[in-house]
Design a protein around this motif. Sequence first.
Motif, PDB file in Angstrom:
ATOM      1  N   TYR A  89      -2.456  10.973  21.487  1.00 49.70           N
ATOM      2  CA  TYR A  89      -1.561  11.750  22.327  1.00 49.70           C
ATOM      3  C   TYR A  89      -2.391  12.454  23.410  1.00 49.70           C
ATOM      4  CZ  TYR A  89       2.581  11.460  19.294  1.00 49.70           C
ATOM      5  OH  TYR A  89       3.685  11.027  18.597  1.00 49.70           O
TER       6      TYR A  89
ATOM      7  N   TYR B 194      -1.536   4.484   9.989  1.00 46.42           N
ATOM      8  CA  TYR B 194      -1.001   4.312  11.323  1.00 46.42           C
ATOM      9  C   TYR B 194      -1.724   5.341  12.190  1.00 46.42           C
ATOM     10  CZ  TYR B 194       2.766   1.706   9.054  1.00 46.42           C
ATOM     11  OH  TYR B 194       3.471   0.812   8.305  1.00 46.42           O
TER      12      TYR B 194
ATOM     13  N   PHE C  46       7.469  15.385  21.990  1.00 44.43           N
ATOM     14  CA  PHE C  46       7.203  16.812  21.916  1.00 44.43           C
ATOM     15  C   PHE C  46       7.844  17.586  23.061  1.00 44.43           C
ATOM     16  CE2 PHE C  46       4.026  17.461  18.570  1.00 44.43           C
ATOM     17  CZ  PHE C  46       3.727  16.140  18.255  1.00 44.43           C
ATOM     18  N   GLY C  47       8.258  18.798  22.751  1.00 43.46           N
ATOM     19  CA  GLY C  47       8.686  19.737  23.764  1.00 43.46           C
ATOM     20  C   GLY C  47       7.488  20.439  24.382  1.00 43.46           C
TER      21      GLY C  47
ATOM     22  N   SER D 250      13.554   8.501  10.878  1.00 45.90           N
ATOM     23  CA  SER D 250      12.398   8.424  10.009  1.00 45.90           C
ATOM     24  C   SER D 250      12.483   7.145   9.200  1.00 45.90           C
ATOM     25  CB  SER D 250      12.330   9.626   9.079  1.00 45.90           C
ATOM     26  OG  SER D 250      11.183   9.534   8.269  1.00 45.90           O
ATOM     27  N   SER D 251      11.644   6.198   9.570  1.00 44.21           N
ATOM     28  CA  SER D 251      11.690   4.900   8.921  1.00 44.21           C
ATOM     29  C   SER D 251      11.109   4.945   7.519  1.00 44.21           C
ATOM     30  CB  SER D 251      10.912   3.884   9.764  1.00 44.21           C
ATOM     31  OG  SER D 251       9.581   4.328   9.944  1.00 44.21           O
TER      32      SER D 251
ATOM     33  N   GLY E 189       1.484   6.435   6.430  1.00 46.74           N
ATOM     34  CA  GLY E 189       2.418   5.344   6.232  1.00 46.74           C
ATOM     35  C   GLY E 189       3.381   5.542   5.091  1.00 46.74           C
TER      36      GLY E 189
ATOM     37  N   LEU F 267       2.825  17.394  23.948  1.00 43.13           N
ATOM     38  CA  LEU F 267       2.043  16.185  23.776  1.00 43.13           C
ATOM     39  C   LEU F 267       2.854  14.961  24.171  1.00 43.13           C
ATOM     40  CD1 LEU F 267       0.759  18.363  21.762  1.00 43.13           C
ATOM     41  CD2 LEU F 267      -0.142  16.391  20.541  1.00 43.13           C
TER      42      LEU F 267
ATOM     43  N   LEU G  65       5.130  24.200  18.771  1.00 38.09           N
ATOM     44  CA  LEU G  65       5.648  22.961  19.336  1.00 38.09           C
ATOM     45  C   LEU G  65       6.776  22.411  18.474  1.00 38.09           C
ATOM     46  CD1 LEU G  65       2.222  21.277  20.078  1.00 38.09           C
ATOM     47  CD2 LEU G  65       3.820  22.060  21.816  1.00 38.09           C
TER      48      LEU G  65
ATOM     49  N   THR H  93       0.135   0.339  14.513  1.00 40.22           N
ATOM     50  CA  THR H  93       0.863   0.298  13.240  1.00 40.22           C
ATOM     51  C   THR H  93       0.389  -0.914  12.450  1.00 40.22           C
ATOM     52  OG1 THR H  93       2.714  -0.802  14.341  1.00 40.22           O
ATOM     53  CG2 THR H  93       2.834   1.587  14.088  1.00 40.22           C
TER      54      THR H  93
ATOM     55  N   TYR I 227      10.579  18.283  13.942  1.00 39.98           N
ATOM     56  CA  TYR I 227       9.333  18.846  13.426  1.00 39.98           C
ATOM     57  C   TYR I 227       8.996  20.144  14.170  1.00 39.98           C
ATOM     58  CZ  TYR I 227       8.782  13.726  12.725  1.00 39.98           C
ATOM     59  OH  TYR I 227       8.962  12.392  12.423  1.00 39.98           O
TER      60      TYR I 227
ATOM     61  N   SER J 134       6.598  10.092   8.119  1.00 35.52           N
ATOM     62  CA  SER J 134       5.840  10.072   9.373  1.00 35.52           C
ATOM     63  C   SER J 134       5.128  11.375   9.656  1.00 35.52           C
ATOM     64  CB  SER J 134       6.768   9.749  10.560  1.00 35.52           C
ATOM     65  OG  SER J 134       7.420   8.533  10.363  1.00 35.52           O
TER      66      SER J 134
ATOM     67  N   TYR K 165       5.525  22.439  14.799  1.00 27.85           N
ATOM     68  CA  TYR K 165       4.080  22.496  14.657  1.00 27.85           C
ATOM     69  C   TYR K 165       3.557  23.840  15.164  1.00 27.85           C
ATOM     70  CZ  TYR K 165       3.875  17.373  14.089  1.00 27.85           C
ATOM     71  OH  TYR K 165       4.017  16.074  13.649  1.00 27.85           O
TER      72      TYR K 165
ATOM     73  N   GLY L  86       5.962   5.946   8.388  1.00 26.56           N
ATOM     74  CA  GLY L  86       4.954   6.677   9.140  1.00 26.56           C
ATOM     75  C   GLY L  86       4.703   6.182  10.541  1.00 26.56           C
ATOM     76  N   ALA L  87       5.512   5.251  11.045  1.00 27.36           N
ATOM     77  CA  ALA L  87       5.231   4.664  12.354  1.00 27.36           C
ATOM     78  C   ALA L  87       6.063   5.240  13.482  1.00 27.36           C
ATOM     79  CB  ALA L  87       5.450   3.152  12.288  1.00 27.36           C
ATOM     80  N   ASP L  88       6.944   6.212  13.174  1.00 22.29           N
ATOM     81  CA  ASP L  88       7.827   6.739  14.208  1.00 22.29           C
ATOM     82  C   ASP L  88       7.058   7.471  15.288  1.00 22.29           C
ATOM     83  OD1 ASP L  88       9.968   7.721  11.519  1.00 22.29           O
ATOM     84  OD2 ASP L  88      10.038   5.881  12.703  1.00 22.29           O
ATOM     85  N   THR L  89       7.489   7.306  16.535  1.00 20.74           N
ATOM     86  CA  THR L  89       6.927   8.058  17.648  1.00 20.74           C
ATOM     87  C   THR L  89       7.601   9.413  17.723  1.00 20.74           C
ATOM     88  OG1 THR L  89       6.374   6.091  18.921  1.00 20.74           O
ATOM     89  CG2 THR L  89       6.647   8.157  20.141  1.00 20.74           C
ATOM     90  N   GLN L  90       6.787  10.447  17.779  1.00 16.00           N
ATOM     91  CA  GLN L  90       7.318  11.794  17.925  1.00 16.00           C
ATOM     92  C   GLN L  90       7.267  12.204  19.399  1.00 16.00           C
ATOM     93  OE1 GLN L  90       5.688  14.620  15.117  1.00 16.00           O
ATOM     94  NE2 GLN L  90       5.519  13.060  13.518  1.00 16.00           N
TER      95      GLN L  90
ATOM     96  N   SER M  46      -1.160   8.879  10.419  1.00 20.53           N
ATOM     97  CA  SER M  46      -0.064   8.960   9.457  1.00 20.53           C
ATOM     98  C   SER M  46      -0.414   8.016   8.327  1.00 20.53           C
ATOM     99  CB  SER M  46       1.250   8.541  10.116  1.00 20.53           C
ATOM    100  OG  SER M  46       2.262   8.360   9.147  1.00 20.53           O
TER     101      SER M  46
ATOM    102  N   LYS N  50      -0.159   3.716  20.063  1.00 21.77           N
ATOM    103  CA  LYS N  50      -0.224   3.814  18.612  1.00 21.77           C
ATOM    104  C   LYS N  50      -0.520   2.454  18.005  1.00 21.77           C
ATOM    105  CE  LYS N  50       4.752   3.337  17.674  1.00 21.77           C
ATOM    106  NZ  LYS N  50       5.957   4.015  17.066  1.00 21.77           N
TER     107      LYS N  50
ATOM    108  N   GLN O 232       9.371  19.957   8.522  1.00 21.22           N
ATOM    109  CA  GLN O 232       9.998  18.735   9.012  1.00 21.22           C
ATOM    110  C   GLN O 232      11.390  18.612   8.422  1.00 21.22           C
ATOM    111  OE1 GLN O 232       7.581  15.251   8.434  1.00 21.22           O
ATOM    112  NE2 GLN O 232       9.270  13.832   8.805  1.00 21.22           N
TER     113      GLN O 232
END
Lengths: 117, 114
Positions: free
Chosen positions: B36, B32, A108-109, A98-99, B96, B44, A91, B51, A33, B100, A35, A102-106, B94, B49, A48
């Motif tokens: 952060y 969800y 960040f750099g 990607s499941s 859902g 971040l 960012l 879910t 991603y 994501s 941002y 919407g529950a994936d943890t992102q 999100s 979280k 994305q």
Amino acid sequence: EAGVAQSPRYKIIEKRQSVAFWCNPISGHATLYWYQQILGQGPKLLIQFQNNGVVDDSQLPKDRFSAERLKGVDSTLKIQPAKLEDSAVYLCASSLVSSGNGADTQYFGPGTRLTVL
Amino acid sequence: AQSVTQLGSHVSVSEGALVLLRCNYSSSVPPYLFWYVQYPNQGLQLLLKYTTGATLVKGINGFEAEFKKSETSFHLTKPSAHMSDAAEYFCAVSDGSGYSTLTFGKGTMLLVSP
């Protein structure tokens, strides 16, 4: 485990110039991603990728911004030509997979802080 | 469309005091929800979280948040603030569906005084 790497960390350019940012995601992360975070605001998704395909670029100003993710690993975000309002922190984030729910943890750099004069 | 509202751009507490950062969301589907934290000149980092399942979620550094569907809220709390908690906190949602995609609030800067 190495985190998301970004370079450069800081960039100052004149308006109408071009600039490019680089991102290396966490090894094995399929989703990447980009941002834009303007001062005083939360991050806003620009684009994305799922592997090397684009899944969402609805908020990318395509007249001046472009991004690519060759070979499904590193990615580059380019601005050409830059405007004053592009001053922001850019960012990069990645997630393992990607499941589709919407529950994936992102992850960040540290970001690239761009100043356009 | 989904959205997030964080009440208060700045919150000040004394060291040892309760931390409460407010987040309300809008989503047309069960959301969800994420919190952060961002330290100066850093990216971040996920605190916690929600879910599915238990509505009280525990995260890192002693933070927790409770999902309240009836109030469309996901407030972040910590019983006792530490100087090292001073940072900016972002709530995100999100919907859902899809891939994501996160929508972030504008953030709340937490200031901790000795």
